[in-house]
Design a protein around this motif. Sequence first.
Motif, PDB file in Angstrom:
ATOM      1  N   PHE A 146      16.452 -77.764 -27.790  1.00 42.93           N
ATOM      2  CA  PHE A 146      16.500 -79.227 -27.770  1.00 42.93           C
ATOM      3  C   PHE A 146      16.485 -79.770 -29.196  1.00 42.93           C
ATOM      4  O   PHE A 146      15.670 -79.330 -30.017  1.00 42.93           O
ATOM      5  CB  PHE A 146      15.303 -79.761 -26.980  1.00 42.93           C
ATOM      6  N   PRO A 147      17.369 -80.720 -29.561  1.00 43.07           N
ATOM      7  CA  PRO A 147      18.321 -81.460 -28.721  1.00 43.07           C
ATOM      8  C   PRO A 147      19.755 -80.919 -28.765  1.00 43.07           C
ATOM      9  O   PRO A 147      20.669 -81.617 -28.377  1.00 43.07           O
ATOM     10  CB  PRO A 147      18.273 -82.847 -29.360  1.00 43.07           C
ATOM     11  N   PHE A 148      19.946 -79.682 -29.229  1.00 42.14           N
ATOM     12  CA  PHE A 148      21.292 -79.088 -29.273  1.00 42.14           C
ATOM     13  C   PHE A 148      21.466 -78.152 -28.077  1.00 42.14           C
ATOM     14  O   PHE A 148      21.965 -77.035 -28.216  1.00 42.14           O
ATOM     15  CB  PHE A 148      21.485 -78.331 -30.585  1.00 42.14           C
ATOM     16  N   ASP A 149      21.043 -78.595 -26.910  1.00 41.28           N
ATOM     17  CA  ASP A 149      20.941 -77.715 -25.754  1.00 41.28           C
ATOM     18  C   ASP A 149      21.992 -78.011 -24.685  1.00 41.28           C
ATOM     19  O   ASP A 149      22.577 -79.094 -24.639  1.00 41.28           O
ATOM     20  CB  ASP A 149      19.546 -77.832 -25.132  1.00 41.28           C
ATOM     21  N   SER A 150      22.205 -77.013 -23.845  1.00 40.46           N
ATOM     22  CA  SER A 150      22.966 -77.146 -22.604  1.00 40.46           C
ATOM     23  C   SER A 150      22.048 -76.712 -21.466  1.00 40.46           C
ATOM     24  O   SER A 150      21.227 -75.795 -21.638  1.00 40.46           O
ATOM     25  CB  SER A 150      24.221 -76.280 -22.632  1.00 40.46           C
ATOM     26  N   GLN A 151      22.173 -77.357 -20.321  1.00 44.36           N
ATOM     27  CA  GLN A 151      21.268 -77.103 -19.204  1.00 44.36           C
ATOM     28  C   GLN A 151      22.062 -76.799 -17.942  1.00 44.36           C
ATOM     29  O   GLN A 151      23.163 -77.314 -17.742  1.00 44.36           O
ATOM     30  CB  GLN A 151      20.352 -78.318 -18.963  1.00 44.36           C
ATOM     31  N   ASP A 152      21.471 -75.964 -17.087  1.00 43.23           N
ATOM     32  CA  ASP A 152      22.000 -75.704 -15.749  1.00 43.23           C
ATOM     33  C   ASP A 152      21.148 -76.470 -14.748  1.00 43.23           C
ATOM     34  O   ASP A 152      19.950 -76.176 -14.594  1.00 43.23           O
ATOM     35  CB  ASP A 152      21.962 -74.211 -15.422  1.00 43.23           C
ATOM     36  N   VAL A 153      21.734 -77.451 -14.084  1.00 43.97           N
ATOM     37  CA  VAL A 153      21.025 -78.208 -13.047  1.00 43.97           C
ATOM     38  C   VAL A 153      21.542 -77.734 -11.695  1.00 43.97           C
ATOM     39  O   VAL A 153      22.750 -77.660 -11.469  1.00 43.97           O
ATOM     40  CB  VAL A 153      21.208 -79.730 -13.222  1.00 43.97           C
ATOM     41  N   SER A 154      20.623 -77.395 -10.810  1.00 40.19           N
ATOM     42  CA  SER A 154      20.976 -76.776  -9.532  1.00 40.19           C
ATOM     43  C   SER A 154      20.540 -77.641  -8.371  1.00 40.19           C
ATOM     44  O   SER A 154      19.451 -78.223  -8.381  1.00 40.19           O
ATOM     45  CB  SER A 154      20.335 -75.386  -9.417  1.00 40.19           C
ATOM     46  N   MET A 155      21.405 -77.710  -7.370  1.00 38.29           N
ATOM     47  CA  MET A 155      21.126 -78.377  -6.105  1.00 38.29           C
ATOM     48  C   MET A 155      21.143 -77.322  -5.014  1.00 38.29           C
ATOM     49  O   MET A 155      22.202 -76.749  -4.721  1.00 38.29           O
ATOM     50  CB  MET A 155      22.160 -79.471  -5.825  1.00 38.29           C
ATOM     51  N   MET A 156      19.986 -77.041  -4.414  1.00 39.30           N
ATOM     52  CA  MET A 156      19.847 -75.919  -3.493  1.00 39.30           C
ATOM     53  C   MET A 156      19.594 -76.402  -2.075  1.00 39.30           C
ATOM     54  O   MET A 156      18.707 -77.234  -1.837  1.00 39.30           O
ATOM     55  CB  MET A 156      18.697 -75.008  -3.940  1.00 39.30           C
ATOM     56  N   LEU A 157      20.388 -75.878  -1.133  1.00 40.96           N
ATOM     57  CA  LEU A 157      20.261 -76.199   0.282  1.00 40.96           C
ATOM     58  C   LEU A 157      19.741 -74.991   1.053  1.00 40.96           C
ATOM     59  O   LEU A 157      20.017 -73.840   0.684  1.00 40.96           O
ATOM     60  CB  LEU A 157      21.613 -76.602   0.872  1.00 40.96           C
ATOM     61  N   ALA A 158      19.010 -75.260   2.131  1.00 37.79           N
ATOM     62  CA  ALA A 158      18.571 -74.206   3.041  1.00 37.79           C
ATOM     63  C   ALA A 158      18.142 -74.852   4.344  1.00 37.79           C
ATOM     64  O   ALA A 158      17.852 -76.058   4.397  1.00 37.79           O
ATOM     65  CB  ALA A 158      17.434 -73.376   2.445  1.00 37.79           C
ATOM     66  N   THR A 186      16.404 -87.271  -5.869  1.00 25.56           N
ATOM     67  CA  THR A 186      15.817 -86.805  -7.119  1.00 25.56           C
ATOM     68  C   THR A 186      15.393 -85.361  -6.930  1.00 25.56           C
ATOM     69  O   THR A 186      14.610 -85.057  -6.022  1.00 25.56           O
ATOM     70  CB  THR A 186      14.607 -87.659  -7.519  1.00 25.56           C
ATOM     71  N   LEU A 187      15.910 -84.469  -7.755  1.00 23.48           N
ATOM     72  CA  LEU A 187      15.673 -83.038  -7.610  1.00 23.48           C
ATOM     73  C   LEU A 187      14.847 -82.518  -8.778  1.00 23.48           C
ATOM     74  O   LEU A 187      15.010 -82.956  -9.927  1.00 23.48           O
ATOM     75  CB  LEU A 187      17.003 -82.288  -7.540  1.00 23.48           C
ATOM     76  N   LYS A 188      13.960 -81.571  -8.482  1.00 24.15           N
ATOM     77  CA  LYS A 188      13.151 -80.932  -9.512  1.00 24.15           C
ATOM     78  C   LYS A 188      13.974 -79.847 -10.202  1.00 24.15           C
ATOM     79  O   LYS A 188      14.793 -79.173  -9.576  1.00 24.15           O
ATOM     80  CB  LYS A 188      11.896 -80.309  -8.894  1.00 24.15           C
ATOM     81  N   PHE A 229      16.190 -84.633 -12.167  1.00 18.39           N
ATOM     82  CA  PHE A 229      17.454 -85.317 -12.402  1.00 18.39           C
ATOM     83  C   PHE A 229      17.851 -86.034 -11.120  1.00 18.39           C
ATOM     84  O   PHE A 229      17.455 -85.639 -10.018  1.00 18.39           O
ATOM     85  CB  PHE A 229      18.556 -84.344 -12.864  1.00 18.39           C
ATOM     86  N   ASP A 230      18.631 -87.114 -11.258  1.00 14.91           N
ATOM     87  CA  ASP A 230      18.996 -87.974 -10.140  1.00 14.91           C
ATOM     88  C   ASP A 230      20.504 -87.926  -9.917  1.00 14.91           C
ATOM     89  O   ASP A 230      21.286 -88.046 -10.874  1.00 14.91           O
ATOM     90  CB  ASP A 230      18.573 -89.425 -10.409  1.00 14.91           C
ATOM     91  N   VAL A 231      20.892 -87.785  -8.648  1.00 10.76           N
ATOM     92  CA  VAL A 231      22.312 -87.724  -8.301  1.00 10.76           C
ATOM     93  C   VAL A 231      22.545 -88.447  -6.974  1.00 10.76           C
ATOM     94  O   VAL A 231      21.631 -88.616  -6.166  1.00 10.76           O
ATOM     95  CB  VAL A 231      22.806 -86.265  -8.175  1.00 10.76           C
ATOM     96  N   ASP A 232      23.781 -88.871  -6.803  1.00  6.27           N
ATOM     97  CA  ASP A 232      24.278 -89.397  -5.533  1.00  6.27           C
ATOM     98  C   ASP A 232      25.238 -88.339  -4.995  1.00  6.27           C
ATOM     99  O   ASP A 232      26.279 -88.075  -5.599  1.00  6.27           O
ATOM    100  CB  ASP A 232      24.990 -90.730  -5.772  1.00  6.27           C
ATOM    101  N   VAL A 233      24.873 -87.695  -3.882  1.00  3.67           N
ATOM    102  CA  VAL A 233      25.621 -86.534  -3.407  1.00  3.67           C
ATOM    103  C   VAL A 233      26.120 -86.743  -1.985  1.00  3.67           C
ATOM    104  O   VAL A 233      25.561 -87.531  -1.217  1.00  3.67           O
ATOM    105  CB  VAL A 233      24.766 -85.253  -3.456  1.00  3.67           C
ATOM    106  N   VAL A 234      27.168 -85.989  -1.647  1.00  3.11           N
ATOM    107  CA  VAL A 234      27.701 -85.910  -0.290  1.00  3.11           C
ATOM    108  C   VAL A 234      27.568 -84.459   0.160  1.00  3.11           C
ATOM    109  O   VAL A 234      28.097 -83.544  -0.489  1.00  3.11           O
ATOM    110  CB  VAL A 234      29.164 -86.363  -0.215  1.00  3.11           C
ATOM    111  N   ILE A 235      26.857 -84.249   1.257  1.00  2.00           N
ATOM    112  CA  ILE A 235      26.644 -82.913   1.807  1.00  2.00           C
ATOM    113  C   ILE A 235      27.508 -82.776   3.064  1.00  2.00           C
ATOM    114  O   ILE A 235      27.392 -83.589   3.993  1.00  2.00           O
ATOM    115  CB  ILE A 235      25.166 -82.684   2.161  1.00  2.00           C
ATOM    116  N   THR A 236      28.340 -81.755   3.088  1.00  2.00           N
ATOM    117  CA  THR A 236      29.201 -81.488   4.237  1.00  2.00           C
ATOM    118  C   THR A 236      28.817 -80.150   4.841  1.00  2.00           C
ATOM    119  O   THR A 236      28.770 -79.136   4.130  1.00  2.00           O
ATOM    120  CB  THR A 236      30.680 -81.473   3.823  1.00  2.00           C
ATOM    121  N   LEU A 237      28.539 -80.145   6.147  1.00  2.00           N
ATOM    122  CA  LEU A 237      28.194 -78.934   6.894  1.00  2.00           C
ATOM    123  C   LEU A 237      29.129 -78.804   8.080  1.00  2.00           C
ATOM    124  O   LEU A 237      29.444 -79.805   8.743  1.00  2.00           O
ATOM    125  CB  LEU A 237      26.742 -78.986   7.378  1.00  2.00           C
ATOM    126  N   GLN A 238      29.556 -77.587   8.369  1.00  2.00           N
ATOM    127  CA  GLN A 238      30.463 -77.368   9.490  1.00  2.00           C
ATOM    128  C   GLN A 238      30.117 -76.057  10.190  1.00  2.00           C
ATOM    129  O   GLN A 238      29.871 -75.045   9.535  1.00  2.00           O
ATOM    130  CB  GLN A 238      31.917 -77.332   9.010  1.00  2.00           C
TER     131      GLN A 238
END
Length: 443
Positions: free
Chosen positions: A213-225, A203-205, A127-136
């Motif tokens: 499918f096609p009556f589905d809901s999905q969990d898409v995760s963005m993982m940082l490390a 683009t994240l795997k 899936f493709d996203v435009d993200v802002v990553i904030t680290l402090q």
Amino acid sequence: QGVAWFSKSNLLGTALPHHFNASMHACKMLTARWLPSLLALFHLAAAASSSTCSSELNGAKSPNLLQKHVTDALPQKEHGLSNAFDSTDAMPSFLLRPSLQSGQPEEVTFAISVKKWYGVDFAGGTFDVDVVITLQWFDARAARLLPANNTSTSLATDKARAQLWLPDIAFTTAAHNAYEKISSSVLIASNGTVTKVERAYVTLKQGYQTADFPFDSQDVSMMLASTTYMRDELELVPVTDDSMWGAKPEIFDNSVWDLVNSSMKAIIDDDNMLRKSRGVLTLRVRREHTTYMASIFIPSVMLLAMTWTSSWLPLGPPFAMPRIAMNAFGLLCQVSVSAMANGLVPATGKTSWLTSYLELCIELQFSVMLLSVMIISIEQIKDGTMDAGRLNNVITKTFPVTTAINILCLDAGGKHLSRCVAALTMVGYMAYLYLAEKPQKTG
């Protein structure tokens, strides 16, 4: 004198063609730099050799004059480079993590905010996203970079990397060569708080659940490390300000997905020697199945109806070929729709509901085609016209009902139950034909 004259003269540079001038200039620079030292080395080597010989003759132990003269003769800059290879220079202390001496892990607060949602490649698993990553994080040493009388300053991340410690945080599920940085900067405050803000198109795997499918809901995760530090050196902590993370529902307005909810947390991931602290933003999205109504469901229902209407044709030789042709064309077209639908589902996933539904349609149409051939064959048998007509009437009246029952069984119990019901439907037609023929023979 010859070497000095050669290094200062421009005769060679002017005599050669223009494209050799740069090469000759480099040669002259090297000659001017090294030839005097080399000539001095030869001279000192000869002097050291003669001194050694005279010392041996006199019975005295000779010092290593050659090593001393060579060290003195080399240019100072090259001498420094030579020493750099002999001893390892320590990394500047300001590039080491702040809590290294205390042994405590660095606490890095993170936030992930989705600015744009570009959709899901369901078959490709991305899936493709435009993200802002904030680290402090906190680093008191960074305050030295502030200009006089300033309480804060911003640096480009590439420049900041050479002047202060950075935690090296990145997406661990990004596809290959699929991270495009849009902007990145580091804000340094006078109290030692360092904030890194980076915006990127990525683009994240993602592994998807295909069963519904096609009556589905999905969990898409963005993982940082951290790509460098283990969890005993760096710990990720979610930001407490809810406005800094997640996604807004309106960014899904032009998508076939709707946002259900979102969550962000830090997890501990220990896998043998790989022990990481990871930050995860998870979006729960639901698919709008109406997208597939026009492309799959309506065509499949029309093809089922086409197969059913073939039984409306009168019995007789003139209508035998149209009856079989309608069944065969409907079956082949249903196979084509099924192949198109299979291309929408990941090949590595479980069998989807849509795939099972189209398989059921193919099985029902194939059963009707076999029954049509059987009806035509019975009609050609002596005294078989009446039996063929009764079976044809039963199929005409019951096919919509049996089809609906099979689809309901598929939705309720799964693929295996629906196939059993489809087989029982075929057996039921055969049993009716047998029972209807038996009284006639008895009479």
